[in-house]
Design a protein around this motif. Structure first.
Motif, short mmCIF file in Angstrom:
data_model
loop_
_atom_site.label_atom_id
_atom_site.label_comp_id
_atom_site.label_asym_id
_atom_site.label_seq_id
_atom_site.Cartn_x
_atom_site.Cartn_y
_atom_site.Cartn_z
N GLU A 157 0.83 -1.21 0.00
CA GLU A 157 0.00 0.00 0.00
C GLU A 157 0.87 1.26 0.00
OE1 GLU A 157 -3.12 -0.13 -0.47
OE2 GLU A 157 -3.28 -2.29 -0.30
N PHE A 158 1.98 1.22 0.74
CA PHE A 158 2.87 2.38 0.81
C PHE A 158 3.46 2.69 -0.55
CE2 PHE A 158 6.93 4.43 2.24
CZ PHE A 158 6.34 5.54 2.82
N VAL A 159 3.94 1.65 -1.24
CA VAL A 159 4.48 1.83 -2.59
C VAL A 159 3.40 2.37 -3.53
CG1 VAL A 159 5.39 0.61 -4.61
CG2 VAL A 159 6.30 0.11 -2.35
N SER A 160 2.20 1.84 -3.44
CA SER A 160 1.11 2.30 -4.30
C SER A 160 0.79 3.77 -4.07
CB SER A 160 -0.14 1.44 -4.05
OG SER A 160 0.08 0.10 -4.39
N LEU A 161 0.79 4.18 -2.80
CA LEU A 161 0.48 5.59 -2.48
C LEU A 161 1.57 6.53 -2.98
CD1 LEU A 161 -0.96 5.18 1.11
CD2 LEU A 161 -2.22 5.87 -0.93
N LEU A 162 2.83 6.14 -2.80
CA LEU A 162 3.92 6.97 -3.31
C LEU A 162 3.86 7.08 -4.83
CD1 LEU A 162 6.95 5.78 -1.12
CD2 LEU A 162 5.63 7.89 -0.88
N ALA A 163 3.61 5.95 -5.49
CA ALA A 163 3.53 5.96 -6.95
C ALA A 163 2.35 6.81 -7.41
CB ALA A 163 3.38 4.53 -7.47
N LYS A 167 -2.17 18.76 6.27
CA LYS A 167 -3.26 19.74 6.18
C LYS A 167 -4.57 18.96 6.15
CE LYS A 167 -0.46 23.18 3.75
NZ LYS A 167 -0.33 24.04 2.56
N TRP A 168 -5.37 19.15 7.20
CA TRP A 168 -6.56 18.33 7.36
C TRP A 168 -7.58 18.58 6.27
CZ3 TRP A 168 -5.57 14.49 10.30
CH2 TRP A 168 -4.63 14.63 11.33
N ARG A 169 -7.59 19.79 5.71
CA ARG A 169 -8.53 20.05 4.62
C ARG A 169 -8.17 19.22 3.40
NH1 ARG A 169 -8.25 22.89 0.16
NH2 ARG A 169 -6.26 23.85 0.75
N LEU A 170 -6.88 19.14 3.09
CA LEU A 170 -6.44 18.32 1.96
C LEU A 170 -6.67 16.84 2.24
CD1 LEU A 170 -3.12 20.14 0.99
CD2 LEU A 170 -5.38 20.38 -0.05
N LEU A 171 -6.46 16.42 3.50
CA LEU A 171 -6.71 15.03 3.85
C LEU A 171 -8.18 14.69 3.67
CD1 LEU A 171 -5.54 12.40 4.96
CD2 LEU A 171 -6.03 13.24 7.27
N GLY A 172 -9.05 15.65 3.99
CA GLY A 172 -10.47 15.43 3.77
C GLY A 172 -10.81 15.29 2.29
N ASP A 173 -10.13 16.08 1.45
CA ASP A 173 -10.34 15.95 0.00
C ASP A 173 -9.90 14.58 -0.50
OD1 ASP A 173 -11.32 18.52 -0.09
OD2 ASP A 173 -9.40 19.42 -0.70
N ILE A 174 -8.78 14.10 0.04
CA ILE A 174 -8.28 12.79 -0.37
C ILE A 174 -9.26 11.70 0.03
CG2 ILE A 174 -6.48 11.07 0.05
CD1 ILE A 174 -4.52 13.45 0.37
N LEU A 175 -9.74 11.76 1.26
CA LEU A 175 -10.68 10.75 1.74
C LEU A 175 -12.02 10.85 1.01
CD1 LEU A 175 -9.97 10.84 5.59
CD2 LEU A 175 -9.24 9.12 3.92
N GLY A 176 -12.36 12.05 0.56
CA GLY A 176 -13.61 12.22 -0.18
C GLY A 176 -13.60 11.45 -1.50
N VAL A 177 -12.43 11.32 -2.10
CA VAL A 177 -12.28 10.52 -3.32
C VAL A 177 -11.92 9.08 -2.99
CG1 VAL A 177 -10.99 10.26 -5.47
CG2 VAL A 177 -11.63 12.53 -4.68
N GLY A 178 -10.90 8.91 -2.13
CA GLY A 178 -10.40 7.58 -1.82
C GLY A 178 -11.38 6.74 -1.02
N GLY A 179 -12.12 7.37 -0.10
CA GLY A 179 -13.07 6.63 0.71
C GLY A 179 -14.19 6.03 -0.13
N LEU A 180 -14.75 6.83 -1.02
CA LEU A 180 -15.81 6.33 -1.90
C LEU A 180 -15.26 5.28 -2.87
CD1 LEU A 180 -17.69 9.66 -2.64
CD2 LEU A 180 -18.52 7.75 -1.27
N SER A 181 -14.03 5.48 -3.33
CA SER A 181 -13.41 4.50 -4.22
C SER A 181 -13.22 3.17 -3.50
CB SER A 181 -12.06 5.01 -4.73
OG SER A 181 -12.22 6.22 -5.46
N ALA A 182 -12.86 3.23 -2.22
CA ALA A 182 -12.68 2.02 -1.44
C ALA A 182 -13.99 1.26 -1.29
CB ALA A 182 -12.11 2.36 -0.06
#
Length: 254
Positions: free
Chosen positions: A13-19, A100-115
């Motif tokens: 997962e770490f490699v995937s996230l960095l890539a 930055k929690w706002r950016l983390l929220g944006d990431i989870l907004g896409v990644g969470g639904l994708s999961a």
């Protein structure tokens, strides 16, 4: 082997996230190079640890799991070193205060639904496999062999989708909405054409794939039935998957 696979998963997962971070910044060459070079490490290392070639111990199936761990560990270290160097446009800082929690929220907004979508698709496979198993071993074998072709298409679609995601995201960020839409549709139609061509081939000649794994008449019959029903719609799956990737690039996955 189960323990080795579980140990490898965080590094995977770490490699995937960095890539993914590098691809999001428009750099698709570095992660692709790391993955490609890693394969040339993994392919000889796996049998060396399984069978005990040369100085390596004979570990059996456990050796395959250890080889995967080494593969992802080396890949992670190489990507970290690259992202800490002056050659990359995307620097990797080691400072938790930069979160930055706002950016983390944006990431989870896409990644969470994708999961959620990924869990749903895999759960569907589990349930369908269990249902097919009620019809006996020949049915489950035929279904399993035929449905493997579905999964073989996923790496191809992921490769196209990763490129489309990056290009759509970059153009959305630059305000080039029309260009992002054209990229999305061109990628989606290309994927649909490739997957539909494959689907038509196995619909007409199902034994070309099935007979690679079994010659049992009952298994071939079950697999052929699956292909006649599912394979003509491979193009729809390819179209949908690429549009899904484009939606990720645009930050809209709902």
């Amino acid at each position: 082997m189960a323990t080795s696979s579980s140990s490898a998963r965080p590094w995977s997962e770490f490699v995937s996230l960095l890539a993914a971070a590098l691809r999001g910044a428009g750099n698709t060459v570095a992660p692709a190079a790391v993955i490609l070079l890693g394969v040339f490490v993994l392919l000889p290392l796996s049998p060396a640890l399984i069978f005990g070639w040369g100085p390596f111990p004979r570990l059996g199936v456990t050796g395959a799991g250890i080889a995967v761990i080494v593969y992802y560990l080396v890949g992670a270290l190489v990507l970290i070193a690259y992202m800490r160097s002056a050659r990359t446009s995307l620097r990797l800082p080691f400072d938790i205060r930069l979160v930055k929690w706002r950016l983390l929220g944006d990431i989870l907004g896409v990644g969470g639904l994708s999961a959620v979508g990924t869990i749903q698709s895999n759960l569907t496979v589990v349930l369908v496999t269990g249902a097919v198993g009620l019809f006996g071993t020949d049915a489950i074998a035929g279904y399993g062999i035929a449905s493997r072709l579905d999964y073989i298409q996923i790496p191809l679609l992921f490769a196209l989708g990763s490129a489309a995601l990056t290009m759509v995201g970059v153009n959305i960020g630059a305000g080039q909405i029309g260009r992002a839409e054209r990229i999305a549709w061109i990628a989606a139609l290309f994927a649909a054409g490739v997957t539909e061509l494959l689907g038509l081939v196995v619909t007409i000649f199902p034994h070309a794939w099935l007979s690679l794994f079994s010659t049992e008449p009952e298994v071939l019959a079950a697999g052929s039935t699956y292909f006649r029903i599912v394979a003509p719609f491979y193009g729809v799956a390819g179209l949908g998957m690429l549009l899904y990737f484009a939606g990720q690039g645009a930050g809209r996955v709902m």
